[in-house]
Scaffold this motif. Structure first.
Motif, mmCIF file in Angstrom:
data_model
loop_
_atom_site.group_PDB
_atom_site.id
_atom_site.type_symbol
_atom_site.label_atom_id
_atom_site.label_comp_id
_atom_site.label_asym_id
_atom_site.label_seq_id
_atom_site.Cartn_x
_atom_site.Cartn_y
_atom_site.Cartn_z
ATOM 1 N N ALA A 588 -29.689 58.346 -55.671
ATOM 2 C CA ALA A 588 -28.291 58.697 -55.426
ATOM 3 C C ALA A 588 -28.174 60.052 -54.724
ATOM 4 C CB ALA A 588 -27.526 58.710 -56.742
ATOM 5 N N ILE A 589 -28.981 61.015 -55.143
ATOM 6 C CA ILE A 589 -28.934 62.348 -54.515
ATOM 7 C C ILE A 589 -29.355 62.259 -53.048
ATOM 8 C CG2 ILE A 589 -29.987 64.638 -54.532
ATOM 9 C CD1 ILE A 589 -30.217 64.309 -57.608
ATOM 10 N N GLU A 590 -30.428 61.520 -52.779
ATOM 11 C CA GLU A 590 -30.869 61.369 -51.387
ATOM 12 C C GLU A 590 -29.792 60.688 -50.540
ATOM 13 O OE1 GLU A 590 -34.590 59.322 -51.581
ATOM 14 O OE2 GLU A 590 -35.443 60.797 -52.950
ATOM 15 N N THR A 591 -29.092 59.727 -51.121
ATOM 16 C CA THR A 591 -28.017 59.052 -50.385
ATOM 17 C C THR A 591 -26.882 60.005 -50.091
ATOM 18 O OG1 THR A 591 -28.599 57.028 -51.585
ATOM 19 C CG2 THR A 591 -26.534 57.026 -50.374
ATOM 20 N N TYR A 592 -26.505 60.804 -51.076
ATOM 21 C CA TYR A 592 -25.430 61.785 -50.857
ATOM 22 C C TYR A 592 -25.832 62.800 -49.783
ATOM 23 C CZ TYR A 592 -22.562 60.269 -54.829
ATOM 24 O OH TYR A 592 -21.759 59.554 -55.678
ATOM 25 N N ALA A 678 -23.742 65.151 -55.577
ATOM 26 C CA ALA A 678 -25.188 65.318 -55.742
ATOM 27 C C ALA A 678 -25.498 66.471 -56.682
ATOM 28 C CB ALA A 678 -25.848 65.542 -54.385
ATOM 29 N N ALA A 679 -24.724 67.553 -56.584
ATOM 30 C CA ALA A 679 -24.970 68.719 -57.436
ATOM 31 C C ALA A 679 -24.775 68.386 -58.911
ATOM 32 C CB ALA A 679 -24.050 69.863 -57.033
ATOM 33 N N ALA A 680 -23.806 67.496 -59.218
ATOM 34 C CA ALA A 680 -23.592 67.094 -60.615
ATOM 35 C C ALA A 680 -24.817 66.361 -61.156
ATOM 36 C CB ALA A 680 -22.352 66.214 -60.716
ATOM 37 N N LEU A 681 -25.406 65.486 -60.342
ATOM 38 C CA LEU A 681 -26.617 64.786 -60.760
ATOM 39 C C LEU A 681 -27.797 65.744 -60.875
ATOM 40 C CD1 LEU A 681 -26.260 61.598 -58.529
ATOM 41 C CD2 LEU A 681 -26.046 61.693 -61.011
ATOM 42 N N GLU A 701 -32.910 71.451 -52.161
ATOM 43 C CA GLU A 701 -32.328 70.870 -50.948
ATOM 44 C C GLU A 701 -30.804 70.866 -51.013
ATOM 45 O OE1 GLU A 701 -32.284 68.946 -47.227
ATOM 46 O OE2 GLU A 701 -34.018 69.722 -48.316
ATOM 47 N N VAL A 702 -30.271 70.418 -52.144
ATOM 48 C CA VAL A 702 -28.814 70.345 -52.291
ATOM 49 C C VAL A 702 -28.196 71.734 -52.244
ATOM 50 C CG1 VAL A 702 -26.964 69.762 -53.911
ATOM 51 C CG2 VAL A 702 -28.836 68.162 -53.544
ATOM 52 N N GLN A 703 -28.791 72.685 -52.936
ATOM 53 C CA GLN A 703 -28.204 74.031 -52.971
ATOM 54 C C GLN A 703 -28.348 74.736 -51.623
ATOM 55 O OE1 GLN A 703 -26.344 74.459 -55.268
ATOM 56 N NE2 GLN A 703 -27.126 73.265 -57.001
ATOM 57 N N LEU A 704 -29.409 74.461 -50.896
ATOM 58 C CA LEU A 704 -29.519 75.033 -49.552
ATOM 59 C C LEU A 704 -28.417 74.490 -48.644
ATOM 60 C CD1 LEU A 704 -33.391 74.973 -48.970
ATOM 61 C CD2 LEU A 704 -31.931 77.003 -48.929
#
Length: 882
Positions: A588-592, A678-681, A701-704
């Protein structure tokens, strides 16, 4: 209140009776009758707060959430001093999973009615669900003080102290509880009494009082109060071992093995009691001999025990191992047991044992091919040296040669020798055509070699060979998803579901492997909506597992199953660290992330087009997009109507359950803030699965991408601690973070002593520590890392290339050409070579270097679809699935 005025919250006698009837109708789940009763009260007293709240509660039970919330809020507003209104408000919030707000409402209700047992019980359940352990202890103490005659309150109070680490107090509470129980009561409820006594022993053991725990068990055994024989024996064995009374512990473990000689925990306990639990590589010759003698005795005592024969293979060496393994595999080969490879696979990690297995099976194959049969065992009894007699001619599946070759094929596949493995499997199929186990192994060999299409065909052939085998069906579904055949995979999976309920049935079965495989397949095709739909189903399953606790908080206390209750709570505490949840959340994170990147590219393209297009062109483009969206909606509605009409004509029953309003995940893919989702996950994963490198890499990755560099720094630091600074993925994360920090500092350095300046300084110091001494900036760090890992793995060389592309995009063609000239796919493995191809062809877009690399890999991996020019696109998609 002014003199003569009427209090709208006080009902006269008739309506008060109706209100009591309304409460009873809610408790007996007569919701529609309750609504009529509420309306009868509100007809005269339209602003009565408690009636409004109860009507809202009934509407909530009927599924009318919004109406219910409005009614309850009106009720609370009209009567802020009513514990009923606040209690109902808490129930509504709890049903909406706003647990923190629900607890606030319960506490407000208790300020008005401090001794309301119902509200206290609801609050206690919510506190243990949310693991508010101090609050749970306080609430349980209040309940005990108010109703000390209720046994559940005593037990719950002991559990609360246990969970808070107050073991001594918990034991005293149970002692006080036991003092109120006479012998007649204990005889009337023997199993409940037994569970409480064993729970007391567990608390003593966990509190470091092993001697007292053993004494408690022995005293209860002497009075014949304990009914769980296995629980008593395992507890005594464990406590005796802790206390160093190894001879007594050994005797108990022998007794346990007499009950179940296949239980590996009993075997491990026996070895621990004997002081022989040292890792196999550190065993002395004397210890190995003692273990051999013990297991020889076990084999004589339990001749049918598989564990007694298998465990010695882990510690035996040399000729002893060869003799034991030869005797062990004989029954598997004679009977044709497909799980032999899975059973022996851990032994292949030892080079000496792996070589012995190769020599053994090579000799068995040669003997069988020459027609001499299985060679006799050196120390075999007549029963083990000969195959079982048969009344008729043996079937091809009974031929030991088939299973010898199948084992050798799996060993070769594990070692990456695909051609050898395929030759062995094909020889099996020549002797026994259509054998499902051989076809399944063939699918695995082809999949590992990169021929995903061939793997799917082989797996489907295995499925067709045994249509009643659910496992083979599942293997075929997984292989089809890996090959990108999503429609075929879903149709195949539907063969084992109820007719007309394929999607709902698979969801109800909580088949996480299926949803992850489907999500990966759809993500590889770029269908983000369907991918998200599948991945988030996995997440929702684990949420259901978490919510299932609600059914047991009171049940376990009522049934006195306190040890099982503690196991449940501890299991739920580790729930989100389960690999299945991590796989779903990762997908799910990669998809977001892909949705965010697609939206960013679309916005850039739109801005570029807007700069060069007229207002009239932009208006036409918007109208065209609107018409296209309307056309798709009409087509979807027409398709749904046609499906319903066809179902009516065929006379098929309608699918059970609520119809999914977003079956293809279109609404999910249209998330306004993909990175926020994504950040929630990521937050949940870092809390519960933070010991995995992939968790920290995705968090960084998400935070960057969100620009939260301090949070990214924390994730990168954790990733470096997990994998080390030499890891290729960690290197790229450090470099990207360093570049982002330098860009932020160049854009506008924070001045002064405010919070922003402090954050900037923390970030600068953290990034400097990651770069290390002698690397003042990102470029120097990348160059030093490249020099330090020159000649390393293929992944490290690829990371150095990607780092060069980040630092100097203009020179990427030259760097890629140098990389291809220096690197080789030989010995790297198919997946590593495929990852490099994806880097060159997709992320760096260096077509010439990608083609050169593909040609080199095609020679190294001739079976792979990925490196075949005719199926290059399919291969790239398949790589994304992996």
């Amino acid at each position: 209140m002014a003199p003569g005025s009427v209090d709208i919250n006080v009902l006269p006698g008739k309506e008060a009776g109706l209100f009591r009837q309304l409460v009873k109708q809610y408790e007996t789940k007569q919701y529609k009758k309750g609504l009529k009763t509420a309306d009868a009260i509100l007809k005269r007293f339209s602003e009565h707060g408690e009636t409004l709240a109860m009507k809202g509660l009934l509407q909530n039970c009927l599924g009318h959430k919004e109406v219910a919330m409005d009614l309850v809020k009106r009720g609370v507003k009209n009567n802020l001093r009513s514990h009923v209104c606040w209690h109902v408000f808490g129930l509504i919030q709890q049903s909406d999973e706003n647990f923190d707000e629900a607890m606030k409402c319960y506490k407000n209700a208790l300020r008005i009615d401090r001794e309301n047992l119902t509200i206290l019980r609801d609050l206690a359940v919510l506190q243990i669900q949310m693991r508010d352990l101090p609050g749970f202890l306080e609430t349980r103490q209040t309940l005990l003080e108010l109703k000390a005659t209720n046994r559940q309150n005593w037990l719950a109070f002991a559990v609360a102290h246990h969970l808070n680490g107050n073991h001594d107090v918990a034991v005293k509470v149970l002692d006080s509880y036991g003092a109120t129980m006479d012998e007649e009561a204990a005889a009337h409820e023997p199993y409940e009494t037994s569970e409480v006594l064993l729970y007391k022993a567990q608390i003593l053991e966990e509190g470091g009082q092993a001697e007292e725990a053993l004494a408690a068990i022995d005293a209860a055994v002497g009075k014949r109060l304990l009914k769980d024989r296995l629980g008593v024996l395992t507890g005594r064995a464990r406590l005796l071992t802790k206390l160093g009374r190894t001879e007594e512990a050994e005797g108990v473990y022998w007794e346990l093995l007499g009950i179940n000689p296949e239980n590996h925990q009993y075997h491990a306990g026996l070895r621990t009691a004997l002081g022989l639990d040292t890792p196999d590589v550190q065993l002395t010759a004397e210890q190995r001999q003692r273990l051999s003698d013990i297991y020889a005795r076990l084999q004589r005592k339990f001749p049918k025990s598989t564990a007694a024969k298998r465990i010695p293979l882990d510690f035996l060496t040399g000729e002893d191992f060869k003799t034991a393994i030869g005797a062990y595999v004989r029954p598997y080969l004679v009977r044709g047991v497909p799980s032999l490879f899975s059973d022996l696979r851990p032994l292949l990690a030892d080079p000496a044992k792996s070589a012995a297995l190769d020599a053994l099976f090579e000799g068995l194959e040669a003997s069988l091919v020459e027609g001499r049969g299985l060679p006799p065992l050196e120390t075999a009894s007549p029963a083990s040296a000969t195959a079982p007699s048969t009344t008729g001619p043996p079937s091809p599946e009974d031929n030991p040669l088939v299973w010898v070759r199948l084992f050798r094929a799996q060993v070769a596949n594990l070692a990456g020798r695909s051609r050898e493995a395929l030759a062995a499997v094909d020889a099996c199929l020549a002797d026994c055509p259509g054998l499902p186990d051989a076809l399944t192994v063939r699918a695995g060999v082809l999949g590992r070699a990169g021929d995903l299409a061939g793997a799917a065909e082989a797996a489907d052939a295995a499925r067709r060979a045994d249509l009643a085998d659910r496992f083979v069906n599942c293997a075929a579904v997984a292989a089809m998803f890996a090959a990108g055949r999503c429609a075929d995979a879903e149709e195949t999976a539907a063969l084992f579901t109820r007719e007309g309920e394929h999607t709902n049935n698979l969801y109800d079965m909580q088949a996480t492997w299926y949803e992850v495989a489907a999500g990966r397949a759809y993500l590889a095709r770029g269908d983000h909506g369907k991918a998200l739909k599948r991945f988030l189903k996995v997440v929702s399953h684990f949420k259901e597992f978490r919510d299932d606790q609600f059914d047991f908080h009171n049940y376990c206390l009522r049934k006195h199953t306190l040890r099982a209750y503690m196991d449940l709570l501890r299991f739920e505490d580790e729930l989100y660290s389960h690999p299945a949840y991590a796989e779903g959340a990762y997908g799910a994170i990669e998809t977001y992330i892909q949705l965010h990147e697609a939206a960013t590219k679309a916005a850039a393209a739109k801005a570029e087009a807007a700069n060069g297009a007229s207002a009239e062109d932009a208006k036409k483009a918007r109208q065209k997009a609107r018409k296209e969206e309307q056309r798709r909606a009409k087509e979807a509605a027409a398709a749904a109507a046609a499906e319903q009409e066809a179902a009516k004509k065929d006379g098929k029953p309608a699918a059970k359950g609520k119809k999914d309003p977003d079956p293809d995940g279109v609404q999910l893919a249209a998330a306004a803030d993909p990175l926020g989702e994504a950040a929630a996950l990521v937050q949940r994963l870092t809390q519960c699965a933070g010991d995995r490198l992939q968790t920290q890499a995705l968090a960084a990755e998400v935070q960057l991408l969100r620009g939260r560099l301090l949070l990214a720094l924390q994730a990168v630091q954790r990733a470096e601690r997990l994998a080390g600074p030499g890891d290729a993925s960690v290197h790229l994360l450090v470099l990207r973070l360093a570049l982002a920090q330098e860009a932020q500092a160049a854009a506008g350095p924070a001045a002064g002593e405010g919070a922003e300046a402090h954050v900037a300084e923390l970030l600068r110091e953290g990034v400097a520590a990651l770069r290390g001494e002698g690397a003042p900036d990102a470029a120097a760090y990348a160059e030093r890392w490249r020099a330090a890992h020159a000649g390393g793995s293929l992944a490290q060389a690829a990371a150095a290339l990607e780092a060069a592309a980040l630092l100097r995009p203009a020179g990427v063609e030259e760097a890629a050409a140098a990389f291809v000239a220096a690197a080789s796919p030989a010995g790297a493995g198919h997946d590593a070579a495929a990852a490099v191809h994806a880097l060159l062809s997709r992320r760096l877009s260096v077509s010439q270097a990608a083609e050169s690399w593909r040609e080199a890999c095609a020679a190294e991996f001739p079976l792979s679809n990925l490196f075949s020019p005719s199926s290059l696109a399919d291969g790239v998609a398949a790589l994304s699935i992996k």
